[in-house]
Design an enzyme around this catalytic site. Structure first.
Site, short mmCIF file in Angstrom:
data_model
loop_
_atom_site.label_atom_id
_atom_site.label_comp_id
_atom_site.label_asym_id
_atom_site.label_seq_id
_atom_site.Cartn_x
_atom_site.Cartn_y
_atom_site.Cartn_z
N LYS A 194 0.85 -1.19 0.00
CA LYS A 194 0.00 0.00 0.00
C LYS A 194 0.88 1.23 0.00
CE LYS A 194 -1.96 2.51 3.20
NZ LYS A 194 -1.94 3.85 2.56
N SER A 248 4.86 6.72 10.87
CA SER A 248 4.86 7.33 12.19
C SER A 248 4.82 6.28 13.29
CB SER A 248 3.67 8.28 12.33
OG SER A 248 2.46 7.56 12.45
N GLY A 252 2.55 2.90 13.78
CA GLY A 252 3.27 1.66 14.05
C GLY A 252 2.68 0.88 15.21
N CYS A 304 12.75 10.95 8.00
CA CYS A 304 12.61 10.36 9.33
C CYS A 304 13.86 10.54 10.19
CB CYS A 304 12.25 8.88 9.22
SG CYS A 304 13.43 7.90 8.26
#
Length: 503
Positions: A194, A248, A252, A304
């Site tokens: 996805k 994020s 998670g 990140c």
């Protein structure tokens, strides 16, 4: 009034040199509409205008993709091919991605907003390299023999784990596609991926290219859609054997819960960060300024492992701040399709609102805004490169991941102090140090709880080098041999030995 960069006028954008060709779900080797018929808009971050309507996957579409991937794994040729044959197909896949580099780069910029020069030189080239590296691993996956006590011998088999669900973020869509898909396929798994709802276009284009290199139907499925629907269905589906997620920390957690509540599937999580960059008094000042500039402003800060906490020792603090302000003033902001532009828009309106909220928080809590802090224009999602000085550790901008072009600069005195402060975070993805003292650099690298440490450099990653975090920055590692462990099961086989002269 803080000094300003850029302009308050709307950024003029030119027509994109590409259009979206593939906007449907990719299931079992075919592009199909969502069963519900629903679509969602993917927007141009330069101006907020519609690029295309994309099919919106939901639980029922995930069910179809699982059926296709399950059949391809249980009955199809892909897991049963030799590693050499799988690698040969993945090498061809890398070649065809490279052949379509210009179109992929343009799609990445159109959907994400990053300057096209970076999309071409870093993102597409990086995705091709990742695919080639894991194509090379495909025929090198093997177990080992074990000498056992008594009249037995043992050996291990490393087997593909099965149907893998993968959910990727919007900041490096094509790189993350390759990072997830290529090791899973090299190991013989089948994949349901996805892409982020903000940036589905390059993954769908890459799915089309997969049909041209001999990847069997059902081996790769791409389902654009939203996290609470398609993403949740992937995480909780009992027919999926493994989930790998990058995004994020908040999401998670939800994926771990969903995976545990379904079939206890293993998860790999590469999550957020609040990475420190430590600059000691003895550092090369110009190098330190350049590294901190790149650490936080690259990709508009949407990284990140961005160096979002810049700790500067008090002896060079003022000089560092002055040079950093001057460099930020020179940053070229504008249409990411124009040559020379370094700084494009943020990915969407929500991210713009989030970043501007953090900037307001920094001002309200007393940090010193020394440059930037404004949205540029009223069209598109542009934010000035922003620097806060005199930031305190308890401020919101010091503790939470902003994911935008906001540099927070802190002052410190001693090495002992800064090791403690650098570790004082829930995250542990990356860290950096700038110093000429190798002993201090070594001490720092062993003392900081983070998955990657950069000494006199920053943002240097490689597909052969493990990447991942400590603490709330994730579970497991991407890249290199380490990532193969995410996609393999280890089976032990024992056989008796009769009349062996070695007993």
């Amino acid at each position: 009034m803080a000094p300003s960069v850029g302009t308050s006028a709307d950024v003029e954008v030119e027509a994109a040199p590409v259009s979206a060709k593939y906007t449907k779900l990719f299931i079992d080797g075919q592009f199909v509409d969502a069963l519900s018929g629903k679509t969602f808009d993917t927007l141009d971050p330069r101006n907020g205008e519609l690029i295309a309507k994309v099919a919106e996957a939901d639980k029922e579409d995930v069910d179809l993709a699982v059926q296709a991937a399950r059949k391809a794994f249980d009955e199809g040729p892909w897991p049963r091919l030799s590693g050499y044959e799988r690698g040969r197909i993945l090498f061809k896949y890398a070649d065809i991605l490279e052949q379509h580099a210009d179109e992929l780069a343009a799609l990445e910029t159109l959907d994400n907003g990053k300057p096209v020069q970076y999309a071409r030189q870093l993102d597409v080239a990086g995705a091709v390299r990742i695919m080639r590296i894991f194509a090379g691993y495909a025929d090198k996956i093997s177990g080992r023999s074990v000498k056992m006590d008594g009249s037995y011998q043992g050996y291990t088999l490393h087997e593909p784990i099965g149907v893998v669900g993968q959910i990727i973020p919007w900041n490096f869509p094509l790189v993350m596609f390759a990072t997830k898909v290529s090791p899973a396929l090299a190991c013989g798994n089948t994949v349901i991926l996805k892409p982020a709802e903000q940036t589905p276009l390059t993954a769908l284009y890459a799915a089309h290219l997969a049909t041209e290199v001999g990847l069997p139907p059902g081996v790769l499925n791409v389902l654009p859609g939203f996290g609470p629907t398609a993403g949740a269905a992937i995480a909780s589906h009992i027919g999926i054997d493994k989930v790998s997620f990058t995004g994020s920390t908040e999401v998670g957690r939800k994926i771990m819960i969903a995976a545990a509540n379904s079939n206890l599937k293993p998860v790999t999580l590469e999550l957020g960060g609040k990475s420190p960059l430590i600059i000691l008094d003895d550092a090369d000042l110009d190098l330190a300024v350049q590294l901190s500039y790149m650490a936080i402003f690259f990709n508009q800060g949407q990284v990140c492992c961005a160096g979002s906490r810049i700790f500067v020792q008090e002896g060079i603090y003022d000089a560092f701040l002055k040079k950093s302000i001057e460099l930020a003033k020179q940053r070229v902001i504008g249409d990411p399709f124009k040559g020379g532009v370094e700084h494009g828009p943020l990915v969407d309106q929500l991210q713009l609102k989030t970043v501007m909220g953090y900037i307001e928080s920094g001002k309200e809590e007393g940090a010193n805004l020394v440059i930037g802090g404004n949205q540029i224009g009223s069209k598109g999602y542009y934010v000035e490169p922003t620097i806060f000085a005199d930031v305190q550790d308890n401020m919101k901008i010091a503790k939470e991941e902003i994911f935008g072009p906001v540099m927070s600069v802190f002052k410190f005195k001693s090495v002992e102090e800064i090791i403690q402060r650098a570790n004082n975070t829930n995250y542990g993805l990356a860290a950096g140090i700038v110093t000429k003292n190798i002993d201090l650099a070594n001490r720092f690298s062993r003392s900081i709880r983070a998955g990657i440490i950069w000494i006199n450099c920053y943002h240097i990653v490689d597909p052969s080098l493990p990447f991942g975090g400590y603490k709330m920055s994730g579970i497991g590692r991407e890249n290199g041999e380490y990532v193969l462990q995410n996609y393999l099961q280890v089976k032990a086989v024992v056989t008796p030995l009769y009349d062996s002269p070695w007993l």
